[in-house]
Write an enzyme that holds these catalytic residues in place. Structure first.
Site, PDB file in Angstrom:
ATOM      1  N   SER A 157       6.128  50.894  65.887  1.00 13.12           N
ATOM      2  CA  SER A 157       5.865  49.602  65.417  1.00 13.12           C
ATOM      3  C   SER A 157       4.594  49.192  64.652  1.00 13.12           C
ATOM      4  O   SER A 157       4.569  49.787  63.514  1.00 13.12           O
ATOM      5  CB  SER A 157       5.952  48.887  66.945  1.00 13.12           C
ATOM      6  OG  SER A 157       5.712  47.251  66.568  1.00 13.12           O
ATOM      7  N   HIS A 184       9.992  48.580  64.033  1.00 14.74           N
ATOM      8  CA  HIS A 184       9.898  47.046  64.097  1.00 14.74           C
ATOM      9  C   HIS A 184       9.467  46.884  62.757  1.00 14.74           C
ATOM     10  O   HIS A 184       8.278  46.951  62.003  1.00 14.74           O
ATOM     11  CB  HIS A 184       8.847  46.746  65.265  1.00 14.74           C
ATOM     12  CG  HIS A 184       9.425  46.956  66.232  1.00 14.74           C
ATOM     13  ND1 HIS A 184       8.419  47.202  67.390  1.00 14.74           N
ATOM     14  CD2 HIS A 184      10.485  47.357  67.089  1.00 14.74           C
ATOM     15  CE1 HIS A 184       9.068  47.241  68.542  1.00 14.74           C
ATOM     16  NE2 HIS A 184      10.318  47.774  68.288  1.00 14.74           N
ATOM     17  N   ASP A 283       8.180  48.277  74.247  1.00  6.69           N
ATOM     18  CA  ASP A 283       9.597  48.839  73.675  1.00  6.69           C
ATOM     19  C   ASP A 283       9.384  50.443  73.293  1.00  6.69           C
ATOM     20  O   ASP A 283       8.383  50.875  72.970  1.00  6.69           O
ATOM     21  CB  ASP A 283       9.786  48.380  72.214  1.00  6.69           C
ATOM     22  CG  ASP A 283      11.149  48.616  71.754  1.00  6.69           C
ATOM     23  OD1 ASP A 283      11.974  48.813  72.645  1.00  6.69           O
ATOM     24  OD2 ASP A 283      11.342  48.798  70.522  1.00  6.69           O
TER      25      ASP A 283
END
Length: 340
Positions: A157, A184, A283
């Protein structure tokens, strides 16, 4: 004490800045309006306490609290709309909370209480830091797991593009596994990222994944923006067939690393190898744990090289990290495991 303020309201930020200036022991080093700017400030400013409004835009507030409060180990004072929201914040990473007053109630009593709270949580954190720093993890960095890996999954991310480019560049030519990658990323930025990675990592082919595509060895398949990338099924030859999914976001994220990692754990069991790199939030932690439970192998990036030590820290805490390595050692270790 050095303070970062994160509140969506420019009026509230101004009120806080002007009134806290009356307290000589307080210095405002940054005042921001959303979660993204908050993370940038935390990375670039040396702060003692962060004041966060729980209505902060652009980021799941629980992920913000987890990343800043737990992973970055900065004490947070949360401004909550209700008692229940404040209590929930303290279980997610905030040290303490205060009920956010109406605009006409920011009086001297409130600021005296606010400064008292700031001092309390700063002193409490300083007192506990030496013990916290003694916590160490021992990981089997030299362990040979002896597994015949058939797929490599990568999740990242915040700070991910540069981290992923370093890892991919280190894999050399003719990497013997298909590589599935979830990042992401905002809508419209995925093609640019894939092109940039292709230009940076000339040793390996990179493209945006397509629905129904067979993932071949020595190629990186990146999840499109706003779309989950998962494995639909595996052919008898061991080649995964990809599926793009518009199922609901997971923890406000689509694509979600967890979706990819879980599907790889389901189909490949002990033959799944996964790498979780820098990123905010949690995540990938559940997916890493599921890979480990199914006998696979996971490597997460060490705090020393992470832009944000959120996702890797969550994976460690969840018991989903077989190894924790600084970024510069990850590609070498992947090659060692694959060749073994």
């Amino acid at each position: 004490m050095r303070i970062i303020i994160a509140d969506a309201s420019a009026i509230v930020r101004t009120i806080l800045e002007q009134n806290l200036a009356d307290y000589p022991e307080i210095k405002i080093v940054s005042s921001v309006s959303n979660g993204t700017k908050l993370i940038n400030s935390v990375q670039n400013e040396s702060a003692d306490v962060v004041i966060i409004d729980l209505g902060l835009p652009y980021m799941d507030e629980l992920d913000v609290l987890g990343s800043v409060g737990k992973s970055m180990q900065l004490p947070i004072l949360a401004f909550a709309g209700t008692q229940a929201a404040g209590i929930k914040a303290t279980t997610s990473g905030a040290k303490d909370f205060m009920l956010k007053p109406a605009l006409n109630s920011y009086d001297k009593d409130f600021f005296d209480s606010l400064v008292k709270k700031i001092k309390e949580i700063a002193n409490e954190t300083n007192a506990s830091t030496p013990n916290a720093e003694k916590r160490t993890f021992e990981w089997p960095n030299s362990e040979k797991c002896g597994q015949a890996f058939k797929v490599l999954c990568i999740g990242a991310s915040t700070g991910g593009p540069s981290a992923v480019s370093e890892v991919l560049s280190g894999l050399g030519n003719n990497f013997p596994l298909p590589v599935l990658y979830t990042q992401h990323i905002e809508i419209g930025a995925d093609e640019k990222l894939a092109q940039w990675l292709s230009g940076t990592c000339k040793n390996i082919s990179i493209s945006i994944a397509k629905d129904g595509e067979e993932a071949k060895t020595g190629h990186v398949y990146m999840a499109p923006a706003d779309t989950h990338l998962i494995i639909d099924y595996v052919k008898p030859s061991g080649i995964p067939v990809l599926r793009l999914s518009h199922e609901d976001p997971e923890r406000f994220l689509r694509p979600a690393v967890n979706k990819l990692f879980r599907s790889a754990a389901q189909f490949y069991k002990k033959d799944c190898l996964a790498v979780l790199l820098t990123g905010m939030g949690m995540d990938g932690a559940d997916g890493c744990k599921e890979i480990c439970v199914n006998g696979g192998w996971t490597i997460v990036e060490d705090k020393s090289t992470c832009a944000v030590f959120g996702m890797p820290a969550a994976a460690i805490e969840a018991g989903g990290a077989k190894e924790v390595l600084p970024r510069g050692n990850i590609a070498k270790r992947v090659l060692e495991l694959v060749k073994t």
